[in-house]
Design an enzyme around this catalytic site. Structure first.
Site, PDB file in Angstrom:
ATOM      1  CD  GLU A  67      -3.102   0.885   2.067  1.00 32.09           C
ATOM      2  OE1 GLU A  67      -4.111   0.401   1.512  1.00 32.09           O
ATOM      3  OE2 GLU A  67      -3.046   1.117   3.290  1.00 32.09           O
TER       4      GLU A  67
ATOM      5  CE  LYS B 144      -1.945   3.362   5.791  1.00 35.79           C
ATOM      6  NZ  LYS B 144      -2.786   2.514   6.669  1.00 35.79           N
TER       7      LYS B 144
ATOM      8  CE  LYS C   1      -7.405   0.440   2.820  1.00 32.00           C
ATOM      9  NZ  LYS C   1      -6.317  -0.065   3.685  1.00 32.00           N
TER      10      LYS C   1
ATOM     11  CD  GLU D 203     -12.126  -2.425   4.884  1.00 29.94           C
ATOM     12  OE1 GLU D 203     -11.126  -2.205   4.178  1.00 29.94           O
ATOM     13  OE2 GLU D 203     -12.580  -1.610   5.712  1.00 29.94           O
TER      14      GLU D 203
ATOM     15  CG  ASN E 264      -9.822  -3.026   7.986  1.00 33.37           C
ATOM     16  OD1 ASN E 264      -8.718  -3.181   8.520  1.00 33.37           O
ATOM     17  ND2 ASN E 264     -10.252  -1.857   7.557  1.00 33.37           N
TER      18      ASN E 264
ATOM     19  CD  GLU F  15      -8.863  -4.676   3.595  1.00 37.34           C
ATOM     20  OE1 GLU F  15      -8.755  -3.435   3.547  1.00 37.34           O
ATOM     21  OE2 GLU F  15      -9.936  -5.262   3.395  1.00 37.34           O
ATOM     22  CB  SER F  16      -5.152  -3.098   9.034  1.00 41.98           C
ATOM     23  OG  SER F  16      -5.767  -2.267   8.087  1.00 41.98           O
TER      24      SER F  16
END
Length: 265
Positions: free
Chosen positions: A51, A53, A113, A162, A184, A214-215
């Site tokens: 990603e 970001k 995103k 998501e 997520n 995710e994350s």
């Protein structure tokens, strides 16, 4: 009930859409690279969406020398299967222009995103070179989510749908079955992270669905845990961006690439 961070973001997004202007240019890269195919044949033994970001509402700016184009090239050369680009301006310091610039740098699937709540954002993603779009179940009811999912498909793109809880997953699956589901680990209402969310949600989702965690991924042990828990890929941003050498961090997390090839799938 007090307003959550997600509530604030969605209110801001709705205000932004009041001044939305459709891009006047055509898509520069007509070919669409499949996110699902790329993650189904990962360059490592586990899929990687790397990603781009710059910041987050909870942690601020991640690094002072942020360079999206350089990161994109580094990710591609290091065996990323796809690249996620944050395009929200207010809370994540992103932009749709950044997605366009990343598109020119790599021949990989690009995920837009953002907090997508309107069809115009999907057309914008297509025109700016995205191959896939994030749709957040917690941001809308499932009827609206399904409508936007079909809109994404209508542009020839793919959607990463998501969810964060069993309730969200059950509600989505009661209406339709996405091809790609993102689980997520970060609660968008509190921004707290729990990697074990996948253990509660994965059993609900059909095996035919591709799962992206995710994350919150920080260590090789995290990657091993996600693999054992039924994920097919991880979306990793902050851990890579904060690293002095993202390419070395990818190797530390994933090991050597199986196929070092940045050509389209």
């Amino acid at each position: 009930m007090s307003e959550t961070i997600l509530d604030q973001i969605l209110r801001t997004k709705a205000n932004e859409l009041e001044e939305f202007r459709r891009p006047t240019f055509d898509r520069e890269q007509p070919e669409i690279y499949s996110l699902k195919k790329a993650l189904s044949r990962p360059k490592h033994r586990f899929g990687l969406i790397a990603e781009i970001k710059e910041a987050s509402p909870s942690k601020g700016v991640f690094r002072p020398d942020f360079n999206a184009e350089h990161l994109a090239r580094t990710y591609a050369a290091s065996g990323a299967d796809a690249i996620s680009v944050l395009t929200d301006r207010v809370y994540f310091h992103g932009s749709i222009e950044r997605l366009r610039s990343v598109r020119r740098e790599v021949r990989l699937p690009i995920l837009r995103k953002d907090f997508i709540i309107d069809e115009r954002q999907i057309e914008e993603a297509y025109l700016c070179g995205a191959d896939a779009v994030l749709l957040i179940a917690g941001a809308m009811d499932t009827k609206r989510l399904h409508h936007l999912y079909l809109t994404v498909k209508g542009f020839g793109l793919e959607a990463l749908v998501e969810v964060h809880s069993r309730q969200e997953a059950e509600a989505v699956l009661d209406r339709f079955t996405p091809e790609i589901v993102g689980i997520n680990n970060r609660d968008l209402k509190t921004f707290r992270t729990d990697l074990h969310v996948i253990e509660r949600i994965r059993p609900l989702i059909p095996q035919s669905v591709l799962i992206v965690s995710e994350s919150g991924v920080q260590t090789p042990t995290d990657i091993q845990f996600l693999q054992k828990s039924g994920a097919d890929a991880a979306l990793i941003g902050e851990t890579l961006i904060r690293s002095d050498a993202p390419e070395k961090k990818i190797e530390a997390l994933y090991g050597k690439v199986v196929i070092r090839d940045a050509t389209p799938n």
